[in-house]
Design an enzyme around this catalytic site. Structure first.
Site, short mmCIF file in Angstrom:
data_model
loop_
_atom_site.label_atom_id
_atom_site.label_comp_id
_atom_site.label_asym_id
_atom_site.label_seq_id
_atom_site.Cartn_x
_atom_site.Cartn_y
_atom_site.Cartn_z
N ARG A 86 -5.24 0.82 -4.92
CA ARG A 86 -5.42 -0.30 -3.99
C ARG A 86 -6.61 -1.20 -4.38
O ARG A 86 -7.08 -1.99 -3.57
CB ARG A 86 -5.61 0.21 -2.55
CG ARG A 86 -4.38 0.93 -1.99
CD ARG A 86 -3.18 -0.01 -1.93
NE ARG A 86 -2.02 0.57 -1.27
CZ ARG A 86 -1.02 1.18 -1.91
NH1 ARG A 86 -1.04 1.27 -3.23
NH2 ARG A 86 0.00 1.66 -1.25
N LEU A 87 -7.08 -1.09 -5.60
CA LEU A 87 -8.16 -1.95 -6.08
C LEU A 87 -7.52 -3.15 -6.80
O LEU A 87 -7.65 -3.34 -8.02
CB LEU A 87 -9.10 -1.17 -7.00
CG LEU A 87 -9.83 -0.02 -6.32
CD1 LEU A 87 -10.68 0.76 -7.31
CD2 LEU A 87 -10.69 -0.53 -5.17
#
Length: 218
Positions: A197-198
């Site tokens: 999720r970066l």
């Protein structure tokens, strides 16, 4: 059921996006991504979510189709679509010209968000596009009192028969209540899914007629 929805996850890992790789002009960057979506043969890559709000700020959204991009030197770029002026979205855009567009190309793990202002395109442009549409779609623009309550499906069938007969053996004129809109962006954000999720988020903002670019935290 709630637990199964909560457990749904997708790990994004296809590509990355860095400022050093992004175009200095967001419209150029959009064209690049859009062509990649087309070349990947995604279903309706020009489908976009249009968000509007009424005069009291209550939002609504729906999917419409991008039908053109105009980008002329010295002018803000424009993202163009066509619809019924008397629809709910038409009424909301008349009262509040601030809108947002979102493209989501899931297969490429990409999203583009556009925020800006909207205005009708000129009548000549609307008429030219209208006559490029299939005849059945032209008739349909006359048939549907878009967003208005109707008693049943038969109402549309009856109106379709009526207008098909009315315009038989002649060119279908563009309805005065139907035409194009152009969204002039003030900001454009490109989102590329990344692991954990970066995600990569590259954000362009129009300031004094110049595009400023920066990276945003995911």
């Amino acid at each position: 059921m709630s637990a199964s929805i909560a457990d749904m996850r997708q790990e994004y890992s296809q590509k990355s996006l860095d400022i050093s790789d992004a175009a200095s002009d967001p419209v150029e960057q959009f064209h690049q991504w859009f062509e990649e979506a087309r070349n990947a043969q995604l279903p309706e890559p020009n489908a976009m979510h249009l968000a509007t709000a009424d005069s009291e700020g209550r939002p609504s959204g729906r999917i419409v189709l991008l039908k053109g991009i105009e980008s002329q030197t010295g002018y803000r770029p424009q993202f163009i679509f066509y619809t019924n002026y008397q629809s709910r979205k038409g009424d909301e855009m008349e009262k509040n010209p601030n809108v947002a567009l979102t493209f989501f190309w899931a297969e490429l793990e990409r999203q583009v968000r556009i925020a800006g202002t909207i205005a009708k395109v000129d009548e000549v442009t609307s008429t030219e596009y209208f006559h490029s549409r299939p005849r059945a779609s032209q008739i349909g623009a006359w048939v549907s009192p878009q967003s208005e309550p109707i008693e049943n499906r038969e109402v549309l069938d009856q109106r379709k028969t009526q207008f098909t007969e009315k315009f038989a053996n002649q060119e279908v004129p563009r309805p005065p209540h139907w035409g194009g809109y152009a969204v002039s962006p003030l900001s454009i954000e490109f989102w590329q899914g990344r692991p954990s999720r970066l995600h990569d988020r590259i954000y362009y903002q129009l300031t004094d007629d110049q595009w400023q670019i920066q990276r945003l935290a995911p």
